[in-house]
Design an enzyme around this catalytic site. Structure first.
Site, PDB file in Angstrom:
ATOM      1  N   ARG A 103      -4.500 -15.005   8.562  1.00 16.26           N
ATOM      2  CA  ARG A 103      -5.350 -15.837   9.412  1.00 16.26           C
ATOM      3  C   ARG A 103      -6.828 -15.671   9.077  1.00 16.26           C
ATOM      4  NH1 ARG A 103      -4.994 -14.667  15.134  1.00 16.26           N
ATOM      5  NH2 ARG A 103      -4.933 -12.491  14.483  1.00 16.26           N
ATOM      6  N   SER A 122      -3.363  -4.635   7.987  1.00 16.97           N
ATOM      7  CA  SER A 122      -2.373  -3.929   8.813  1.00 16.97           C
ATOM      8  C   SER A 122      -1.383  -3.103   7.998  1.00 16.97           C
ATOM      9  CB  SER A 122      -1.627  -4.938   9.682  1.00 16.97           C
ATOM     10  OG  SER A 122      -2.545  -5.716  10.399  1.00 16.97           O
ATOM     11  N   ASP A 163      -4.620  -3.594  12.450  1.00 19.91           N
ATOM     12  CA  ASP A 163      -4.418  -4.563  13.533  1.00 19.91           C
ATOM     13  C   ASP A 163      -4.418  -3.912  14.912  1.00 19.91           C
ATOM     14  OD1 ASP A 163      -2.010  -3.282  13.014  1.00 19.91           O
ATOM     15  OD2 ASP A 163      -0.792  -5.099  13.023  1.00 19.91           O
TER      16      ASP A 163
END
Length: 498
Positions: A109, A177, A230
């Protein structure tokens, strides 16, 4: 003569009837035996996945002890307990336009966030999402980061006049992450890949620099201001909205947790000083292991056949990457014991063909005939015309696997609270009784589709949390869904470290 013929015919008919009856009874007996074998497999699964409160409390204690060991020395625990160098979480006075990139599994994203300078004042947010091409997950580091930089470049080109002026350098938070040995707030070395990534030339490289160089190649005047996990991003956003947030947990494709630890408790870095007296610690709790975890033969086989055997044991029992495949393995075993699913399906032998979101749909199918269960069995596993009682069996398998996962996740959360003295016991070194402890309001930020989108998982987790802590303590512990924290949180950390 006629009477003899009639008697003979009658005897023949009776004999034939007896034969038919015998065949029917034989089939029923055989069917019952098959069903009994299948139910034996189910009972074995239920016993193997049992998570009594006593057992969960043993997991809680093991988690807290492993956390302590991981903070005491490098390699002292299965938990890496990685320092993040984030010592000040956002408080709400951040102002301006900031960017974030979120690489956290199967999706990638790009975000742009406008902050208003007041608590919870996010004026505007733009997000674009796209899938990670499969070949980039196993290719080269340069290819992956060029793809990321190109996506960001295209995103910036679309922005209107109300955003960052062209002459101002843009500040970027990068949520990455995967296990990283942090060198500073904005830099860190990749320790290893998880979640299906396997880019060999990337291991040991400095992640922030890889992204920075890709941005330069694309001609973007943008600085990597924060490199975060994350969970750290989720904790940052949770704290931005609620200062009582002390930990964050991701329960999605993969799973991890982080929390705010006292600096003086990080023994492996003696002399470490921070202005706040605390630091966010990235646990990498997917690698947690304890003999108290209820492991079955299906878990052992899944682990042995995985790309990382004897690794990420906790993650393989509780995360969305694996739950569907555990269910598939149980159904496969039942199909080998009996033909209740009809002719053998080759698809049933294909690893990960039953994804966890589909498993959740079957588990939560409340139609009288379990039509969604029938549809998924047919469309995904090519198992057709399954009787209702067999469909109910499938739902039961999903329930057993999901309940175990959710309850273990709850035990992990309580383990964190125990380590920092927020479980009502005063922490692992306290000798005080619960009645002596004044419980403070404690918020845990949670993100990830397994928790946010799977109602049964969420309910089982909350139920277990209450059972472990007791109602008096549990009422002070709030699990708060933090929507899109892994992206927006990175932008917030870029703002607070600019």
């Amino acid at each position: 003569m006629g009477r003899g013929v009639v008697v003979g015919v009658a005897v023949g008919v009776a004999a034939a009837a007896c034969v038919v009856a015998g065949v029917i009874v034989g089939k029923r007996v055989k069917s019952r035996r098959k069903w009994k074998r299948v139910m034996g497999v189910l009972r074995e699964l239920e016993e193997g996945c049992e998570t009594t409160v006593g057992r969960l409390r043993q997991v809680v204690d093991a988690m807290a002890v492993e956390m302590h060991a991981g903070l005491a020395s490098e390699g002292g625990s299965k938990l890496k307990m990685l320092l993040t160098y984030v010592d000040n979480l956002p408080y709400g006075n951040e102002k301006g336009t900031y960017y974030a990139l979120d690489l956290g599994g199967t999706n990638f994203r790009v975000l742009r966030v406008q902050l208003g300078g007041q608590r919870s004042s996010i004026l505007d947010k733009d997000v674009e999402r796209q899938a990670i091409p499969q070949h980039l997950m196993t290719g080269s580091s340069e290819d992956l980061f060029d793809f990321i930089a190109l996506s960001l470049q295209q995103f910036v080109e679309k922005e209107g006049n109300g955003f960052t002026p062209s002459f101002v350098r843009r500040e970027l938070g990068f949520t990455f992450s995967f296990p990283v040995k942090q060198l500073s707030v904005s830099s860190g070395l990749l320790i290893k890949w998880t979640k299906g990534f396997a880019i060999e030339d990337m291991v040991g490289k400095e992640v922030g620099e890889c992204l920075q160089q890709a941005l330069i190649r694309k001609g973007l005047d943008m600085r990597v201001a924060a490199l975060v996990n994350d969970t750290v991003g989720t904790l940052a956003l949770g704290h931005y909205h609620d200062v009582d947030t002390v930990a964050a947990v991701i329960i999605g494709t993969g799973t991890n947790a982080c929390y705010l630890e006292r600096t003086d408790a990080i023994i492996k870095c003696q002399g470490l000083l921070t202005s706040s007296g605390g630091m966010v610690v990235n646990m990498e709790w997917g690698n947690f292991w304890s003999s108290h975890l209820p492991r079955t033969s299906y878990d052992i086989d899944l682990d042995a056949n995985s790309p990382n055997p004897n690794d990420q044991g906790f993650e393989k029992m509780i995360s969305g990457m694996y739950l569907g495949d555990i269910v598939r393995r149980v159904v496969l075993r039942m199909s080998q014991e009996s033909d209740i699913f009809g002719p053998a399906s080759l698809r049933l032998s294909m690893p990960f063909i039953l994804r966890t979101p589909l498993m959740a749909v079957m588990h939560e199918d409340d139609s009288p005939e379990l039509t969604e269960v029938a549809r998924i069995l047919k469309d995904v596993l090519e198992i057709s015309d399954v009787p209702l009682k067999v469909r109910k069996l499938i739902v039961r398998i999903c329930d057993v696997v999901t309940r175990r996962a959710a309850r273990l996740a709850a035990a992990g959360i309580v383990g964190i609270l125990k380590k920092i003295g927020r479980d009502g016991s005063g922490g692992i070194t306290s000798g005080r009784s619960r009645s002596d402890i004044k419980m403070r309001r404690t918020v845990v930020a949670i993100e990830g589709g397994l928790y946010t989108s799977y109602t049964m998982f969420r309910e089982y987790l909350q139920e277990a949390l209450t059972e472990i802590l007791g109602e008096d303590i549990a009422q002070h512990v709030i699990l708060k869904v933090t929507e899109d924290g892994s992206g927006t949180g990175a932008a917030l950390l870029a703002a607070s470290h600019s």
